[in-house]
Design a protein around this motif. Structure first.
Motif, PDB file in Angstrom:
ATOM      1  N   HIS A   1       0.828  -1.209   0.000  1.00  0.00           N
ATOM      2  CA  HIS A   1       0.000   0.000   0.000  1.00  0.00           C
ATOM      3  C   HIS A   1       0.860   1.255   0.000  1.00  0.00           C
ATOM      4  O   HIS A   1       0.567   2.225  -0.697  1.00  0.00           O
ATOM      5  CB  HIS A   1      -0.924  -0.004   1.216  1.00  0.00           C
TER       6      HIS A   1
ATOM      7  N   VAL B   1      -2.150  -1.274  -6.243  1.00  0.00           N
ATOM      8  CA  VAL B   1      -1.622  -2.054  -5.116  1.00  0.00           C
ATOM      9  C   VAL B   1      -1.286  -3.485  -5.544  1.00  0.00           C
ATOM     10  O   VAL B   1      -0.286  -4.059  -5.121  1.00  0.00           O
ATOM     11  CB  VAL B   1      -2.647  -2.090  -3.962  1.00  0.00           C
TER      12      VAL B   1
ATOM     13  N   LEU C   1       1.427  -6.358  -4.269  1.00  0.00           N
ATOM     14  CA  LEU C   1       0.796  -7.302  -3.345  1.00  0.00           C
ATOM     15  C   LEU C   1       0.915  -8.746  -3.829  1.00  0.00           C
ATOM     16  O   LEU C   1       1.365  -9.625  -3.107  1.00  0.00           O
ATOM     17  CB  LEU C   1      -0.677  -6.911  -3.190  1.00  0.00           C
TER      18      LEU C   1
ATOM     19  N   ALA D   1      -5.725 -14.019   3.993  1.00  0.00           N
ATOM     20  CA  ALA D   1      -6.898 -13.206   3.666  1.00  0.00           C
ATOM     21  C   ALA D   1      -7.134 -12.137   4.723  1.00  0.00           C
ATOM     22  O   ALA D   1      -7.377 -10.967   4.407  1.00  0.00           O
ATOM     23  CB  ALA D   1      -8.131 -14.093   3.536  1.00  0.00           C
TER      24      ALA D   1
ATOM     25  N   ILE E   1      -4.539  -9.277   4.413  1.00  0.00           N
ATOM     26  CA  ILE E   1      -4.826  -8.366   3.303  1.00  0.00           C
ATOM     27  C   ILE E   1      -6.017  -7.479   3.647  1.00  0.00           C
ATOM     28  O   ILE E   1      -6.017  -6.272   3.426  1.00  0.00           O
ATOM     29  CB  ILE E   1      -5.115  -9.164   2.014  1.00  0.00           C
ATOM     30  N   PHE E   2      -7.024  -8.109   4.249  1.00  0.00           N
ATOM     31  CA  PHE E   2      -8.246  -7.391   4.586  1.00  0.00           C
ATOM     32  C   PHE E   2      -7.972  -6.260   5.578  1.00  0.00           C
ATOM     33  O   PHE E   2      -8.440  -5.139   5.419  1.00  0.00           O
ATOM     34  CB  PHE E   2      -9.261  -8.383   5.179  1.00  0.00           C
TER      35      PHE E   2
ATOM     36  N   ASP F   1      -6.176  -3.413   3.808  1.00  0.00           N
ATOM     37  CA  ASP F   1      -7.098  -2.748   2.876  1.00  0.00           C
ATOM     38  C   ASP F   1      -8.032  -1.818   3.632  1.00  0.00           C
ATOM     39  O   ASP F   1      -8.264  -0.687   3.237  1.00  0.00           O
ATOM     40  CB  ASP F   1      -7.928  -3.788   2.114  1.00  0.00           C
TER      41      ASP F   1
ATOM     42  N   ARG G   1      -8.241   2.328   3.612  1.00  0.00           N
ATOM     43  CA  ARG G   1      -9.441   2.920   3.021  1.00  0.00           C
ATOM     44  C   ARG G   1     -10.065   3.961   3.938  1.00  0.00           C
ATOM     45  O   ARG G   1     -10.919   4.732   3.521  1.00  0.00           O
ATOM     46  CB  ARG G   1     -10.437   1.820   2.697  1.00  0.00           C
TER      47      ARG G   1
END
Lengths: 258, 139
Positions: free
Chosen positions: B66, B76, B80, B123, B126-127, B130, B134
């Motif tokens: 990021h 990204v 990534l 997962a 990454i979540f 993210d 955001r």
């Protein structure tokens, strides 16, 4: 401004990104940004993993709607990157719509690395993943041979247009056979397990998986679940291929050594 | 450990060829991959947990991706995808299959569960990143 060309440009940008493996929200965002340049009342974009709809409407014009079916995908991050650049420049008025359209048609067919270089990439992945997993010099040598057979298998299955599942299973099968064969007769004493793991890495759906997670968590459930399914199916194909290879070898030699 | 980290660097660069990573970012992506594998090895050595190792190394990859994406104005995904690859649970998938062949269903399902757990950990990592990046961003 030529609305029709603008919509065409937006959809083309979206199509390239979608085919090259970008996330859904990035594709929708890009199309949205480009469409909004027209300054019309309604600018909508809907993107699925298999198609794109874009619409532009205003009392002053007749509605323009474009639907595009998208087939065949292959990861190409450079194209995602270049389209991203074009859309950025277009939205900052550093590029006209006509220029952007021509540029995008160039990007659509752009390839950075030739086929030979990609084969070397496949071999490199096998060798260096073996190294990464703690393999020695002999293991890396065996991995290089396995990598070459994988690259050949990939090319053959692309040439005879084998479907994805069978292609992955076939490649994984060949990896297992080649590695076990070498371990048994040519270079005894290699760690065949980490060589097989290293060599299946180019097949393992890491990219699809990553994109699937980001799609799902962005609320694009339709594409997210479709991509997760895709990743699971590929993983199953690889597992089936490796399993079949190992099983066959065991049956032929009457015993496995790992 | 040094050799393995170098291996990760070169492995990610080889992968970049397959994925058509933009040329000028290839070295950087390799660096991210190497750093992530080093973290993986260190965490694995100190805690003994594959899942923690995958989680923390993916967290590092997501964070640096990021940051670099914002510095270089690139998607990204470019950073990534390549960086995540070393942590992908290829080993667990393989072991799960090999124990099926070896007629050992217990160990096989153990590694199947591990595959799912590691995937879940990646997962999650990454979540989290993210979501953090955001915050306060206009859509």
């Amino acid at each position: 401004m030529n609305d029709k060309l603008l919509v065409e440009t937006a959809v083309l940008a979206g199509e390239i990104m979608l085919v090259s493996g970008a996330e859904i929200y990035r594709v929708e965002n890009t199309i949205d940004h480009i469409l909004r340049k027209a300054g019309r009342n309604t600018a909508e974009a809907i993107v699925f993993s298999t198609g794109i709809f874009a619409s532009l409407n205003d009392p002053a014009i007749e509605a323009i709607t474009v639907a595009r079916r998208v087939t065949g995908r292959s990861t190409n991050l450079n194209r995602v990157y270049l389209v991203n650049d074009v859309s950025r420049m277009l939205c900052e008025d550093r590029m006209t719509v006509e220029e952007a359209y021509v540029r995008l048609t160039d990007i659509r067919d752009s390839v950075q690395y030739g086929r030979r270089l990609k084969d070397i990439g496949v071999m490199g992945v096998a060798v260096f993943f073996t190294l990464l997993l703690g393999g020695g010099a002999r293991d890396c040598l065996a991995a290089a041979v396995t990598g070459i057979s994988l690259a050949t298998a990939m090319e053959v299955s692309a040439r005879i247009r084998l479907n994805d599942f069978c292609a992955n299973a076939f490649c994984a099968f060949l990896i297992a056979i080649a590695t076990l064969f070498m371990g048994q007769w040519l270079i005894p004493g290699i760690k065949s397990d980490i060589i097989i793991i290293g060599a299946i890495m180019p097949l393992v759906p890491g990219v699809i998986f990553t994109t699937a997670i980001r799609d799902t968590l962005n609320g694009d459930y339709a594409s997210g679940t479709a991509r997760i399914m895709e990743a699971v199916v590929i993983a199953l194909a690889v597992a089936a291929g490796v399993g079949a290879g190992m099983g066959l070898f065991q049956w032929l030699t009457g015993g496995l050594s790992w | 450990m040094v050799v393995q980290t170098i291996g990760a660097f070169l492995a990610v660069i080889s992968f970049s060829l397959i994925l058509e990573l933009p040329k000028k970012h290839v070295i950087l992506a390799g660096g991210i991959g190497a750093a992530s594998w080093l973290v993986y090895l260190l965490v694995h050595a100190s805690s003994g947990s594959v899942i923690a190792a995958a989680f923390l190394s993916s967290l590092l990859v997501a964070l640096t991706s990021h940051i670099f994406a914002r510095i270089f104005k690139a998607p990204v995904t470019v950073f990534l995808v390549a960086g995540i690859l070393p942590s992908v649970p290829g080993t667990s998938i393989y072991r799960s299959v090999s124990y099926v062949i070896a007629n050992n269903p217990d160990l096989s399902s153990h590694y199947l569960v591990e595959t799912l757990q590691v995937s879940g950990a990646i997962a999650m990592a990454i979540f989290i990143m993210d979501s953090l990046f955001r915050l306060g961003q206009k859509r």
